[in-house]
Design a protein around this motif. Structure first.
Motif, PDB file in Angstrom:
ATOM      1  N   GLY A  12     -12.995 -16.266   3.761  1.00 15.78           N
ATOM      2  CA  GLY A  12     -12.301 -15.114   3.679  1.00 15.78           C
ATOM      3  C   GLY A  12     -12.177 -14.470   2.380  1.00 15.78           C
ATOM      4  N   GLN A  13     -10.998 -14.019   2.117  1.00 10.74           N
ATOM      5  CA  GLN A  13     -10.452 -13.194   0.628  1.00 10.74           C
ATOM      6  C   GLN A  13     -10.277 -14.210  -0.460  1.00 10.74           C
ATOM      7  N   TYR A  61      -6.287 -13.771   6.720  1.00  8.62           N
ATOM      8  CA  TYR A  61      -6.848 -13.267   5.505  1.00  8.62           C
ATOM      9  C   TYR A  61      -8.459 -13.679   5.580  1.00  8.62           C
ATOM     10  N   THR A  62      -8.820 -13.371   6.626  1.00  7.48           N
ATOM     11  CA  THR A  62     -10.368 -13.475   6.945  1.00  7.48           C
ATOM     12  C   THR A  62     -11.097 -12.438   7.920  1.00  7.48           C
ATOM     13  N   GLY A  94     -12.506 -14.115  -3.313  1.00  2.00           N
ATOM     14  CA  GLY A  94     -13.498 -13.376  -2.536  1.00  2.00           C
ATOM     15  C   GLY A  94     -14.611 -14.344  -1.886  1.00  2.00           C
TER      16      GLY A  94
END
Length: 272
Positions: A201-202, A175-176, A256
């Protein structure tokens, strides 16, 4: 002539009855929750098994159609594409089955824990240096934030805590974006040591954070990112291992901006 003793019902205080009833209701509630969780897990696993199996079946049927008298008239590029698809889907199945088996063995007690007192700094450094040469992380900026003066011993099963770190780093990588930073850090607070895996990451929505370690939950119902093989059980395995070491694990995240997963465990017999 002896007289018969009259039966008298034993008296039980009303507060005792109420307490026993409350305990019975609580035990029943927990059983229902456990059964509901098992049902959800089976539904999730069935969903995850169906997708790769369907892809494998479609690929095999397509290759069979293209075969004539044992000779496949598919262009070599198509054959390579089909084999690549089969490989990816089979890896997905392998990860899912292996993670499911591992988690059930841990939670049932069939997986024994080989505890030993090890220096936390040495353990984390050795893991990190091995990670640096792993090609899966070649496109990421890996950083180590473990102070040399951290001289705590921890009682752990080394192989299982390597699994904890594997799952946390795999989760961060998935997720990065490539080129982002993933950090392994550590510290000590009183009689407890901790380490963390941090990414930029996100991130995870705030409303999802209380549930991410549940074996039946996935953020926003999303499946594993494209190109990745995952079971969705990685964080549940982390929690099971850490809990059975007398520790705790949690996540702090900003949507975010990234996430930080922290594991805290008791110090074994003080410091070195």
């Amino acid at each position: 002539m002896a007289t018969k003793k009259k039966f008298e019902q034993p008296s039980v205080a009303s507060d005792t009855v109420a307490e026993l009833s409350a305990k019975l209701l609580e035990a029943n509630r927990k059983l229902k929750e456990a059964e509901h969780e098992r049902t959800l897990m089976i539904e999730n696993i069935s969903h995850d098994l169906r997708a790769p199996l369907t892809a494998i079946r479609s690929t095999v049927d397509y290759m069979r159609e293209k075969s004539k008298d044992g000779q496949c008239d598919m262009p070599s590029e198509d054959r390579r594409a089909m084999l690549s698809l089969l490989d990816v889907r089979l890896k997905t199945l392998e990860v899912l089955v292996n993670d499911l088996y591992y988690m059930t063995c841990i939670e049932s007690g069939r997986e024994e824990f080989n505890l030993q007192a090890v220096p936390l700094v040495q353990f984390l450094e050795e893991y990190f240096f091995a990670l640096e040469v792993d090609e899966k992380y070649a496109a990421y900026d890996l950083r180590l934030e473990v102070p040399e003066e951290l001289d705590a011993l921890v009682n752990i099963d080394v192989s299982k805590f390597c699994r904890v770190l594997d799952n946390l780093f795999t989760n961060a990588r998935k997720y990065t974006a490539e080129g982002s930073t993933i950090t392994l850090g550590a510290g000590i607070e009183g009689n407890e040591a901790f380490f963390y895996v941090k990414d930029n990451g996100q991130g995870i929505p705030k409303e999802s954070l209380p549930y991410i370690f549940d074996r039946t939950y996935r953020v926003s119902g999303a499946r594993t990112p494209s190109g990745e093989s995952g079971s969705g059980l990685g964080l549940s395995i982390v929690k099971s291992i850490v809990t059975q070491h007398g520790g705790e694990v949690w996540c702090d995240s900003d949507l975010g901006r990234g996430s930080t997963f922290t594991v805290k465990i008791p110090v074994a017999g003080g410091k070195l």
